[in-house]
Each structure stands twice: as structure tokens, then as C-alpha cells.
Scaffold this motif. Structure first.
Motif, PDB file in Angstrom:
ATOM      1  N   ALA A 218     -43.125-141.834 130.182  1.00 21.00           N
ATOM      2  CA  ALA A 218     -44.405-141.379 129.639  1.00 21.00           C
ATOM      3  C   ALA A 218     -45.161-140.640 130.737  1.00 21.00           C
ATOM      4  CB  ALA A 218     -45.225-142.566 129.148  1.00 21.00           C
ATOM      5  N   ASP A 219     -46.005-139.679 130.363  1.00 24.70           N
ATOM      6  CA  ASP A 219     -46.755-138.964 131.393  1.00 24.70           C
ATOM      7  C   ASP A 219     -48.243-139.071 131.141  1.00 24.70           C
ATOM      8  OD1 ASP A 219     -47.704-136.716 129.761  1.00 24.70           O
ATOM      9  OD2 ASP A 219     -45.628-136.033 129.755  1.00 24.70           O
ATOM     10  N   GLU A 220     -49.036-138.551 132.080  1.00 23.73           N
ATOM     11  CA  GLU A 220     -50.471-138.762 132.039  1.00 23.73           C
ATOM     12  C   GLU A 220     -51.168-137.987 130.922  1.00 23.73           C
ATOM     13  OE1 GLU A 220     -52.142-137.680 135.761  1.00 23.73           O
ATOM     14  OE2 GLU A 220     -51.302-135.662 135.783  1.00 23.73           O
ATOM     15  N   ARG A 221     -50.429-137.216 130.149  1.00 19.27           N
ATOM     16  CA  ARG A 221     -51.043-136.611 128.968  1.00 19.27           C
ATOM     17  C   ARG A 221     -51.302-137.656 127.894  1.00 19.27           C
ATOM     18  NH1 ARG A 221     -46.725-132.311 127.332  1.00 19.27           N
ATOM     19  NH2 ARG A 221     -45.418-134.049 128.043  1.00 19.27           N
ATOM     20  N   THR A 222     -50.527-138.763 127.912  1.00 15.26           N
ATOM     21  CA  THR A 222     -50.664-139.779 126.870  1.00 15.26           C
ATOM     22  C   THR A 222     -51.101-141.138 127.403  1.00 15.26           C
ATOM     23  OG1 THR A 222     -48.302-140.324 127.080  1.00 15.26           O
ATOM     24  CG2 THR A 222     -48.916-138.675 125.427  1.00 15.26           C
ATOM     25  N   THR A 223     -51.018-141.339 128.732  1.00 15.51           N
ATOM     26  CA  THR A 223     -51.390-142.633 129.290  1.00 15.51           C
ATOM     27  C   THR A 223     -51.762-142.461 130.748  1.00 15.51           C
ATOM     28  OG1 THR A 223     -50.664-144.937 129.564  1.00 15.51           O
ATOM     29  CG2 THR A 223     -49.046-143.225 130.035  1.00 15.51           C
ATOM     30  N   GLU A 224     -52.417-143.439 131.313  1.00 14.92           N
ATOM     31  CA  GLU A 224     -52.792-143.381 132.718  1.00 14.92           C
ATOM     32  C   GLU A 224     -51.593-143.753 133.591  1.00 14.92           C
ATOM     33  OE1 GLU A 224     -56.259-145.120 135.734  1.00 14.92           O
ATOM     34  OE2 GLU A 224     -55.763-146.190 133.876  1.00 14.92           O
TER      35      GLU A 224
ATOM     36  N   LYS B 255     -50.547-144.880 137.375  1.00 15.25           N
ATOM     37  CA  LYS B 255     -51.036-145.355 138.669  1.00 15.25           C
ATOM     38  C   LYS B 255     -49.855-145.852 139.488  1.00 15.25           C
ATOM     39  CE  LYS B 255     -54.675-147.859 138.976  1.00 15.25           C
ATOM     40  NZ  LYS B 255     -55.638-148.962 138.799  1.00 15.25           N
ATOM     41  N   GLY B 256     -49.752-145.347 140.719  1.00 13.26           N
ATOM     42  CA  GLY B 256     -48.652-145.785 141.577  1.00 13.26           C
ATOM     43  C   GLY B 256     -47.297-145.434 141.027  1.00 13.26           C
ATOM     44  N   GLY B 257     -47.234-144.374 140.199  1.00 13.49           N
ATOM     45  CA  GLY B 257     -45.956-143.948 139.638  1.00 13.49           C
ATOM     46  C   GLY B 257     -45.562-144.674 138.372  1.00 13.49           C
ATOM     47  N   MET B 258     -46.459-145.521 137.826  1.00 12.70           N
ATOM     48  CA  MET B 258     -46.120-146.282 136.617  1.00 12.70           C
ATOM     49  C   MET B 258     -47.269-146.245 135.623  1.00 12.70           C
ATOM     50  SD  MET B 258     -44.222-149.654 138.230  1.00 12.70           S
ATOM     51  CE  MET B 258     -45.185-149.647 139.753  1.00 12.70           C
ATOM     52  N   CYS B 259     -46.912-146.343 134.328  1.00 15.09           N
ATOM     53  CA  CYS B 259     -47.931-146.460 133.292  1.00 15.09           C
ATOM     54  C   CYS B 259     -48.436-147.906 133.255  1.00 15.09           C
ATOM     55  CB  CYS B 259     -47.368-146.055 131.935  1.00 15.09           C
ATOM     56  SG  CYS B 259     -46.134-147.209 131.276  1.00 15.09           S
TER      57      CYS B 259
ATOM     58  N   VAL C 235     -47.955-132.748 135.728  1.00 15.44           N
ATOM     59  CA  VAL C 235     -48.531-134.047 135.383  1.00 15.44           C
ATOM     60  C   VAL C 235     -47.651-135.146 135.942  1.00 15.44           C
ATOM     61  CG1 VAL C 235     -49.689-133.227 133.302  1.00 15.44           C
ATOM     62  CG2 VAL C 235     -47.340-134.051 133.148  1.00 15.44           C
ATOM     63  N   MET C 236     -48.262-136.260 136.300  1.00 14.26           N
ATOM     64  CA  MET C 236     -47.525-137.409 136.826  1.00 14.26           C
ATOM     65  C   MET C 236     -46.779-138.105 135.684  1.00 14.26           C
ATOM     66  SD  MET C 236     -48.489-137.097 139.962  1.00 14.26           S
ATOM     67  CE  MET C 236     -47.908-138.592 140.731  1.00 14.26           C
ATOM     68  N   VAL C 237     -45.606-138.672 136.017  1.00 15.38           N
ATOM     69  CA  VAL C 237     -44.738-139.300 135.022  1.00 15.38           C
ATOM     70  C   VAL C 237     -44.425-140.731 135.442  1.00 15.38           C
ATOM     71  CG1 VAL C 237     -42.483-139.168 133.877  1.00 15.38           C
ATOM     72  CG2 VAL C 237     -43.711-137.079 134.448  1.00 15.38           C
ATOM     73  N   CYS C 238     -44.382-141.631 134.475  1.00 15.42           N
ATOM     74  CA  CYS C 238     -43.972-143.017 134.748  1.00 15.42           C
ATOM     75  C   CYS C 238     -42.493-143.038 135.075  1.00 15.42           C
ATOM     76  CB  CYS C 238     -44.256-143.906 133.548  1.00 15.42           C
ATOM     77  SG  CYS C 238     -43.692-145.621 133.776  1.00 15.42           S
ATOM     78  N   MET C 239     -42.133-143.675 136.168  1.00 15.73           N
ATOM     79  CA  MET C 239     -40.743-143.678 136.607  1.00 15.73           C
ATOM     80  C   MET C 239     -39.871-144.591 135.764  1.00 15.73           C
ATOM     81  SD  MET C 239     -41.039-145.930 140.087  1.00 15.73           S
ATOM     82  CE  MET C 239     -39.283-145.868 140.336  1.00 15.73           C
ATOM     83  N   ASP C 240     -40.472-145.459 134.966  1.00 13.44           N
ATOM     84  CA  ASP C 240     -39.683-146.394 134.168  1.00 13.44           C
ATOM     85  C   ASP C 240     -39.479-145.926 132.730  1.00 13.44           C
ATOM     86  OD1 ASP C 240     -39.036-148.208 136.093  1.00 13.44           O
ATOM     87  OD2 ASP C 240     -40.697-149.575 135.675  1.00 13.44           O
ATOM     88  N   CYS C 241     -40.555-145.482 132.068  1.00 17.86           N
ATOM     89  CA  CYS C 241     -40.437-145.176 130.642  1.00 17.86           C
ATOM     90  C   CYS C 241     -40.584-143.694 130.329  1.00 17.86           C
ATOM     91  CB  CYS C 241     -41.462-145.966 129.839  1.00 17.86           C
ATOM     92  SG  CYS C 241     -43.168-145.401 130.088  1.00 17.86           S
TER      93      CYS C 241
END
Length: 346
Positions: A270-276, A278-282, A262-268
Motif C-alpha cells: 500500500a502507498d501513502e495515497r491510501t494510507t499513512e 511511517k518507517g516504511g510501513m503502513c 510516494v512512499m510504499v509499505c514494504m510489507d503490503c
């Protein structure tokens, strides 16, 4: 050297730290060869940091704090912002992989993937999906790689064939019996030889020869020996050679299969199981990123100007005001008309 290297007066040194095994920079693969326009679509600062990252070896650490500590021109804030833009441009993604290991344990690990070639969001999504089913090293704990491999317990010695044991016993017995021929004062009886055979076997097992046993028992004898068996036992015990150093073998790395990615936000994180993502960020991190970009474009930050707090080594004579970063981020969001950031349970 390609022309774009001139964008970066600083390239990684050989001493750039490695990440924990299994982590750090990982190439997405299938990249185009080096060329001048690799990072021409980025601003000068982002292009400079992208060149720096591109020259890292696989496995070298590339978190924004490590990069800032190694890069002479930019500090943590500038490096983090630049990594966001580099991710937005399609060169960088964080992917969380669920592993099922050979021992049937399961865990999540987060990996950092880099592509010199600019990739679309759809390409990265397909790349993550194709991780499913891949065989990878499985000796990783969640969120932290092993720093060493477990040692294999030394196996218990297998029972030796009776003939082999008898032969060794005869060798130790004969080594003791031969001592009487070398030194008449040490005339060991048959009972002495049988009693001392286990000690002699240990000597032989530690690499000694029958001649070594003879020397240990006979060197420096007193003029009269009243108890040859007792003296031999004392010397065989007190002069026992050290055990041979055993080479501890390391376990072969366990293998694991990626069963989900799954894709992960590079800042916080969080991953796409809990949020969208896009472009590496939630959505929340993207909103803050876009607000900061909008502020810069509106002139709140002078284009081309690098604040002292963005530099690796701020002016030693300047006086800086402590900034409450969460509060400032909330102010930026409010100024941009964005809702307050929501908290998510990961």
C-alpha cells in the motif's frame, strides 16, 4: 576489511541474482564511508543481514525471498522480519514513482532504495519529494521492468540516386557480358545479359564479386551448351550466396521524467495515497510488527534464540505443524489489543 564484516560470515556471492533491469538495490546516495559502527545500533541478526544487503551491487535482487535463498543462516520469515527492522532503523525504503515517458505514456514503478548511513523519516520523505522531476530510464512496464530492449524495425531502403543505380546495373551487366570471354560455351547475348542483370545485382549485393559470378556460371559445364541464357539463370538462382547477416540495432532507451513519488509499505505494497506510511510501513503492518516485537520482549520468544522456521535449512528430522499465517497474525493482534486488520482496495 572493516571489523563489522565479522558479523556476517556470509556475504553475497558473484552469482547473487540480478533483478529485472531498472529494479533491485538502488543506493540513495551521499553515504558515509564504510566504518565499524555502521550497523552497531541493530541487533546481531539485523546487523548481519544489513551487512549482506550493503555488499550487494546496484541492481541485485533484494526481496526477502531472494535474500533468504542466498543467505545460509536465515529463512524467509527471519529475513522479512529483519528487513522490517532495518527499514524502521532508517536504512531502507520502497518508493513508488510515477513516470511520464517520452512517448507520452505514463506508468507507476516501485523502486527499492538503500542507505548504509542511517536516515531519519524526515530525510526519506524529502528524498522521495526530490525524486520529482528527475530524468530516469523509461522502458519499464508497471510493476515489471523490460527484460530486453525492443528491436528497431529494419528501415526500408531509400531510393538510390539514378546515377548510382545505373552504375550498379552496368557492373552487373558487364560481369555477365564478360563471361563469354572466359568460357566460349556461355556466350550470353545482349538480351540475356539484360534479363539476368537483376540476379547478378543480387549476387553483388550479397558480397559476391564478378569473378564469383563467372565461376558459378561456368564451373562444371557439360560438353555442349544449347541454351547459355537458361543455364546461366538456373545457376545464378540455385547457387545464390546467402544474405549477409544484418546486425539488428537496439533502440536507444527511452527517457522518462518522474512526475510524482510516494512512499510504499514494504510489507503490503500500500502507498501513502491510501494510507499513512511511517518507517516504511503502513499502520496495519506496523501494528503487527510492533506486536511481534512486544511478544519477543515479553519473553514469548527467547532473546537470541532463532526458531528452526527462521533458519534457511530447518532440521530435517523435526516435525513441523502447518501454521495458518493470517489466522496467527490476527491472534497476535488480538492479544496485543489491536483492532482487526482492515482490507484496502489499492
Amino acid at each position: 576489511m572493516v571489523a563489522y564484516a565479522n558479523l556476517s560470515p556470509a556475504l553475497p556471492s558473484p552469482a547473487h541474482p540480478m533483478a529485472n533491469p531498472g529494479y533491485g538495490k538502488r543506493r540513495a546516495g551521499d553515504e558515509d564511508p564504510h566504518a565499524d559502527p555502521d550497523f552497531a545500533h541493530l541487533s546481531p541478526r539485523e546487523a548481519e543481514i544489513a551487512v549482506f544487503v550493503d555488499h550487494l551491487d546496484d541492481g541485485q535482487a533484494m526481496g526477502h525471498k531472494v535474500l533468504a535463498a542466498q543467505h545460509p543462516r536465515y529463512g524467509q520469515q527471519a529475513t522479512r522480519t529483519s528487513l522490517n527492522r532495518i527499514s524502521e532503523a532508517g536504512h531502507l525504503r520502497w518508493i513508488r514513482e510515477h513516470l511520464t515517458v517520452e512517448d507520452n505514456t505514463m506508468r507507476w514503478v516501485t523502486r527499492t532504495y538503500w542507505s548504509r548511513t542511517r536516515r531519519s523519516a524526515a530525510w526519506w520523505e524529502e528524498f522521495a519529494r526530490q525524486r520529482n522531476g528527475r530524468i530516469v530510464p523509461g522502458d519499464l512496464r508497471p510493476g515489471l521492468a523490460r527484460t530486453d530492449e525492443p528491436e528497431v524495425p529494419e528501415p526500408e531502403p531509400e531510393p538510390r540516386p539514378e546515377a548510382e543505380a545505373d552504375a550498379e546495373s552496368r557492373t552487373s551487366y558487364l560481369a555477365l557480358a564478360a563471361i563469354r570471354d572466359t568460357e566460349p560455351r556461355m556466350r550470353l547475348s545482349e538480351a540475356d545479359c539484360r534479363s539476368l542483370a537483376s540476379l547478378a545485382e543480387e549476387w553483388l549485393a550479397r558480397g559476391a564479386t564478378p569473378q564469383d559470378i563467372t565461376r558459378a556460371v561456368t564451373d562444371g559445364l557439360p560438353a555442349t551448351v544449347n541454351n547459355p541464357g537458361g543455364l546461366a539463370r538456373n545457376r545464378l538462382e540455385s547457387r545464390m550466396p546467402p544474405k549477409k547477416a544484418r546486425i539488428r540495432q537496439k533502440a536507444a532507451p527511452r527517457r522518462a521524467r518522474v512526475t510524482r513519488a510516494v512512499m510504499v509499505c514494504m510489507d503490503c505494497d500500500a502507498d501513502e495515497r491510501t494510507t499513512e506510511i511511517k518507517g516504511g510501513m503502513c499502520a496495519d503492518c506496523r501494528a503487527e510488527f510492533e506486536a511481534a516485537v512486544a511478544a519477543e520482549e515479553a519473553g514469548a520468544l527467547v532473546a537470541g534464540y532463532v526458531p528452526d522456521t527462521f533458519l534457511a535449512a530447518p532440521d530435517a528430522h523435526a516435525v513441523y505443524e502447518w501454521v495458518d499465517v493470517p489466522r496467527r497474525a490476527a491472534e497476535v493482534r488480538a492479544a496485543a489489543g489491536l483492532p482487526p486488520r482492515t482490507e484496502r482496495a489499492l
